[in-house]
Design a protein around this motif. Structure first.
Motif, short mmCIF file in Angstrom:
data_model
loop_
_atom_site.label_atom_id
_atom_site.label_comp_id
_atom_site.label_asym_id
_atom_site.label_seq_id
_atom_site.Cartn_x
_atom_site.Cartn_y
_atom_site.Cartn_z
N ASP A 94 1.80 -5.30 -10.57
CA ASP A 94 0.60 -4.49 -10.74
C ASP A 94 0.92 -3.10 -11.30
O ASP A 94 0.19 -2.57 -12.13
CB ASP A 94 -0.16 -4.36 -9.42
CG ASP A 94 -0.76 -5.68 -8.95
OD1 ASP A 94 -0.74 -6.66 -9.72
OD2 ASP A 94 -1.23 -5.73 -7.78
N SER A 95 1.99 -2.52 -10.83
CA SER A 95 2.33 -1.17 -11.30
C SER A 95 2.87 -1.19 -12.73
O SER A 95 2.76 -0.20 -13.45
CB SER A 95 3.32 -0.51 -10.35
OG SER A 95 4.49 -1.27 -10.18
N GLN A 118 0.82 -1.21 0.00
CA GLN A 118 0.00 0.00 0.00
C GLN A 118 0.86 1.26 0.00
O GLN A 118 0.55 2.24 -0.70
CB GLN A 118 -0.94 0.00 1.21
CG GLN A 118 -2.03 -1.05 1.17
CD GLN A 118 -1.57 -2.44 1.60
OE1 GLN A 118 -0.43 -2.62 2.04
NE2 GLN A 118 -2.45 -3.41 1.47
N LEU A 119 1.93 1.26 0.81
CA LEU A 119 2.78 2.45 0.87
C LEU A 119 3.55 2.67 -0.43
O LEU A 119 3.82 3.81 -0.82
CB LEU A 119 3.73 2.37 2.05
CG LEU A 119 3.08 2.50 3.44
CD1 LEU A 119 4.12 2.37 4.53
CD2 LEU A 119 2.32 3.82 3.58
N CYS A 120 3.90 1.59 -1.12
CA CYS A 120 4.54 1.74 -2.43
C CYS A 120 3.60 2.47 -3.39
O CYS A 120 4.01 3.40 -4.10
CB CYS A 120 4.91 0.38 -3.01
SG CYS A 120 6.46 -0.30 -2.41
N GLN A 138 4.56 -9.20 -1.43
CA GLN A 138 3.97 -7.86 -1.58
C GLN A 138 4.76 -7.02 -2.56
O GLN A 138 4.20 -6.31 -3.40
CB GLN A 138 3.91 -7.15 -0.22
CG GLN A 138 2.80 -7.59 0.68
CD GLN A 138 2.65 -6.65 1.87
OE1 GLN A 138 2.74 -5.42 1.72
NE2 GLN A 138 2.41 -7.21 3.04
N LEU A 139 6.09 -7.08 -2.43
CA LEU A 139 6.94 -6.30 -3.34
C LEU A 139 6.75 -6.77 -4.77
O LEU A 139 6.59 -5.96 -5.69
CB LEU A 139 8.41 -6.43 -2.93
CG LEU A 139 9.43 -5.79 -3.88
CD1 LEU A 139 9.12 -4.31 -4.11
CD2 LEU A 139 10.84 -5.98 -3.34
N GLU A 140 6.77 -8.08 -4.98
CA GLU A 140 6.60 -8.59 -6.34
C GLU A 140 5.23 -8.23 -6.90
O GLU A 140 5.11 -7.87 -8.08
CB GLU A 140 6.82 -10.10 -6.37
CG GLU A 140 6.83 -10.67 -7.77
CD GLU A 140 7.47 -12.03 -7.88
OE1 GLU A 140 7.79 -12.43 -9.02
OE2 GLU A 140 7.67 -12.69 -6.84
#
Length: 199
Positions: free
Chosen positions: A194-195, A160-162, A187-189
């Motif tokens: 997604d981005s 979420q913070l990313c 989460q990072l992956e």
């Protein structure tokens, strides 16, 4: 937005760097014994926050030793020594250290702290590193991304913070926790996947 795992290595870290080379970079610190890899983008933090969080006194010697050894490997930028959550000491430290960093031909990053406004940023700062307390940082992030082209956000360790940092317009962020637990790595992956779809 580029994600910079702080002082991280290992298989999963290497796998994500291989899969998303344009989206990841290393954020090194002076107390890290790892050397920068010539083929991987990296930046150098000053180690102040790490020392503060562990209750240790910060010393400039490891910082300059690391610069002497690895500045020739072209870091993207270098965080000029600051003082955690202290506006006046951070500004004073900038003027104490900036010449030594500039004479190496390096790009200096200025850490913004609680109570600062864009008027407090030295004219020769080329990157804004958003530090300060957690609440202040996220309340004021858009002020910095609106006023400055290159903005990095410290201590970003969740999916979420990313997204919050990227949607605010940050160029990059860092976090120490991405590879401490498989769920964090997932989460990072997921953020990187997604981005990518958004671009």
């Amino acid at each position: 937005m580029i994600v910079m795992p702080s002082n991280n290595g290992g298989f999963d870290c290497g796998r994500l760097f291989g899969k998303y080379p344009h989206r990841m970079a290393h954020l090194m610190t002076p107390d890290n014994t790892k050397e920068p890899r010539p083929s991987v983008k990296w930046a150098l933090d000053n180690g102040v926050f790490g020392a503060w969080s562990k209750g240790r006194e910060w010393s400039e010697e490891p910082f300059y030793n690391y610069l002497d050894a690895w500045a020739c490997h072209s870091p993207e930028w270098v965080v000029v020594p600051d003082w955690v959550a202290d506006k006046d000491k951070t500004i004073a430290l900038w003027y104490k250290h900036i010449s030594a960093i500039q004479c190496l031909g390096l790009t200096p990053a200025f850490v913004v702290q609680d109570g600062m406004t864009p008027k407090d940023v030295p004219s020769d700062a080329q990157v804004i590193f958003v530090g300060g307390s957690t609440s202040w940082k996220w309340r004021n992030l858009k002020t910095w991304t609106y006023e400055f082209e290159r903005v990095h956000v410290g201590r970003v360790n969740t999916y979420q913070l990313c997204w919050q940092a990227m949607e605010a317009g940050a160029e990059s962020c860092d976090g120490t926790g991405w590879f401490r637990h498989p769920k964090r790595t997932e989460q990072l992956e997921k953020f990187l996947q997604d981005s990518e779809k958004e671009n």
